[in-house]
Design an enzyme around this catalytic site. Structure first.
Site, short mmCIF file in Angstrom:
data_model
loop_
_atom_site.label_atom_id
_atom_site.label_comp_id
_atom_site.label_asym_id
_atom_site.label_seq_id
_atom_site.Cartn_x
_atom_site.Cartn_y
_atom_site.Cartn_z
N HIS A 66 0.83 -1.21 0.00
CA HIS A 66 0.00 0.00 0.00
C HIS A 66 0.86 1.26 0.00
O HIS A 66 0.49 2.28 -0.59
CB HIS A 66 -0.92 0.02 1.22
CG HIS A 66 -1.92 -1.09 1.24
ND1 HIS A 66 -1.76 -2.22 1.99
CD2 HIS A 66 -3.09 -1.27 0.58
CE1 HIS A 66 -2.77 -3.03 1.81
NE2 HIS A 66 -3.60 -2.48 0.95
N GLY A 114 -8.84 -5.47 0.48
CA GLY A 114 -8.97 -4.22 -0.26
C GLY A 114 -8.55 -4.39 -1.70
O GLY A 114 -8.32 -5.50 -2.19
N GLU A 115 -8.38 -3.29 -2.36
CA GLU A 115 -8.14 -3.25 -3.81
C GLU A 115 -7.01 -4.17 -4.26
O GLU A 115 -7.13 -4.88 -5.26
CB GLU A 115 -7.82 -1.80 -4.19
CG GLU A 115 -7.38 -1.60 -5.62
CD GLU A 115 -6.92 -0.19 -5.87
OE1 GLU A 115 -6.55 0.10 -7.02
OE2 GLU A 115 -6.92 0.64 -4.92
N PHE A 116 -5.89 -4.15 -3.54
CA PHE A 116 -4.72 -4.88 -4.02
C PHE A 116 -4.84 -6.39 -3.82
O PHE A 116 -4.21 -7.16 -4.53
CB PHE A 116 -3.46 -4.33 -3.37
CG PHE A 116 -3.30 -2.85 -3.62
CD1 PHE A 116 -3.18 -2.37 -4.91
CD2 PHE A 116 -3.32 -1.95 -2.58
CE1 PHE A 116 -3.08 -1.02 -5.16
CE2 PHE A 116 -3.21 -0.59 -2.81
CZ PHE A 116 -3.09 -0.12 -4.11
N GLY A 117 -5.66 -6.80 -2.86
CA GLY A 117 -5.92 -8.22 -2.71
C GLY A 117 -6.59 -8.80 -3.95
O GLY A 117 -6.26 -9.90 -4.40
#
EC number: 2.-.-.-
Length: 346
Positions: A66, A114-117
């Site tokens: 992140h 979240g987004e990166f997962g």
């Protein structure tokens, strides 16, 4: 307001691995260093990098991936130290949910924080001959374990010392063995060689670092003192943490602390090898541009740092064995203070 005040934002609500930050407060280490630290907790963990990157908060905690993404997106943040190094992270599921290897996610409901997962899951799909449409992605935030327990998802991305412990304790309450909780580690699936993308970092706004280097050094000296105290006497320091944060006294949080213990950074430094690996991984995922340089520094650490790890893969295997022993026999509260190496400055 005191000119020596620092605002510090944790990465989510108080957790067991936040102990050094609060211990530095209760033992007077911030005061000793001439600073006043206001410790804040976010209502939405996704807001942390934006709040720090916009200058609304001076510094805080965030995972490595992140922190890289925030800088690439125009938030001027830099890591000046690390709190929790390479916690095992992966796809957590229960035995009987039909996920024994990554290809088994086809037709399943998979949770992510979240987004990166989601980006990581889709990248792994391409590696294992799947497409993102082969599974149903469900954003769960930090509630991966409850979502699995409630049957909302079949598996989800989580951390071994946090969400996995939560799921294990539920299994025990249901008369099921802890071994019913399974993890497919992302570092192994993606051939990364480390779980460093989830290393928890101390980060700050670049302008704050440039204008207040003495505050950064003072904060780090206080945190270093608290960290060494914790490593020397984890039981007593955790008792003090409970006194400050009553919710840390639950059996779940105590067990999570035991499982976090082996991951704590001894010297609080950023590890260049890990940063290089995660930077390259993030480039592959398309999270940061190809010419991106790691946004980290050890320039404000004023003590001798631990030597570079000669066998990082061996370290990972050793920690896996330590974590398994703690899972079976208990950790610091059972007199078992196992960790991979002795801190250099103890």
């Amino acid at each position: 307001m005191s000119t020596n005040k620092i605002t510090f934002l944790t990465n989510w609500e108080a957790t067991p691995y936040h102990l050094p930050i609060f211990l530095a407060q209760t033992r007077g280490y911030y005061e000793r260093e001439g600073i006043e630290v206001a410790i804040l907790e976010p209502t939405n963990p996704s807001d942390v990098t934006a709040l720090i990157g916009s200058g609304k908060v001076d510094m805080g905690l965030k995972a490595m991936i992140h922190t890289l993404a925030a800088k690439a997106r125009g938030y001027p943040v830099t890591s000046f130290g690390s709190l929790l190094n390479e916690p095992f992270t992966g796809l957590i599921t229960l035995k009987g949910n039909g996920i024994n290897d990554f290809k088994d996610i086809k037709g399943k409901r998979i949770g992510y924080v979240g987004e990166f997962g989601k980006i990581q899951l889709d990248d792994l799909c391409s590696k294992f001959g799947l497409s993102p449409s082969d599974y149903t992605a469900i954003r769960c935030g930090m509630n991966i374990a409850p979502a699995i327990i409630n049957g909302e998802i079949d598996g989800g991305i989580g951390i071994e010392c946090m969400q996995q412990v939560e799921l294990e304790r539920w299994c025990v309450s249901q008369g099921r063995p802890r071994s019913d909780v399974q993890m497919l580690r992302i570092d192994r699936l993606a051939n990364l060689g480390c779980c460093c993308f989830c290393t928890i970092l101390y980060i700050a706004h670049d302008e704050f670092i440039a204008k207040h280097p003495d505050k950064i050094k003072a904060f780090l000296r206080a945190i270093h003192s608290a960290t060494l105290d914790m490593l020397k006497d984890p039981v007593q320091t955790y008792k003090e943490y409970i006194h400050f944060k009553r919710e840390m006294g639950s059996e779940l949080h105590r067990e999570q602390f035991e499982r976090c213990f082996a991951y704590f950074s001894h010297d609080i430094s950023n590890v260049p090898r890990d940063w290089n690996k995660v930077t390259n991984y993030s480039k592959r995922l398309g999270i940061i541009p190809q010419d991106f340089e790691p946004n980290c520094t050890n320039g404000y650490l004023t003590w001798e740092l631990d030597p570079d790890e000669k066998d990082p893969m061996g370290k990972q295997e050793a920690i896996a064995e330590i974590q398994d022993e703690i899972k079976q026999k208990g950790g610091v509260f059972s007199g078992n203070s196992l960790r991979y190496v002795e801190p250099a400055n103890l």
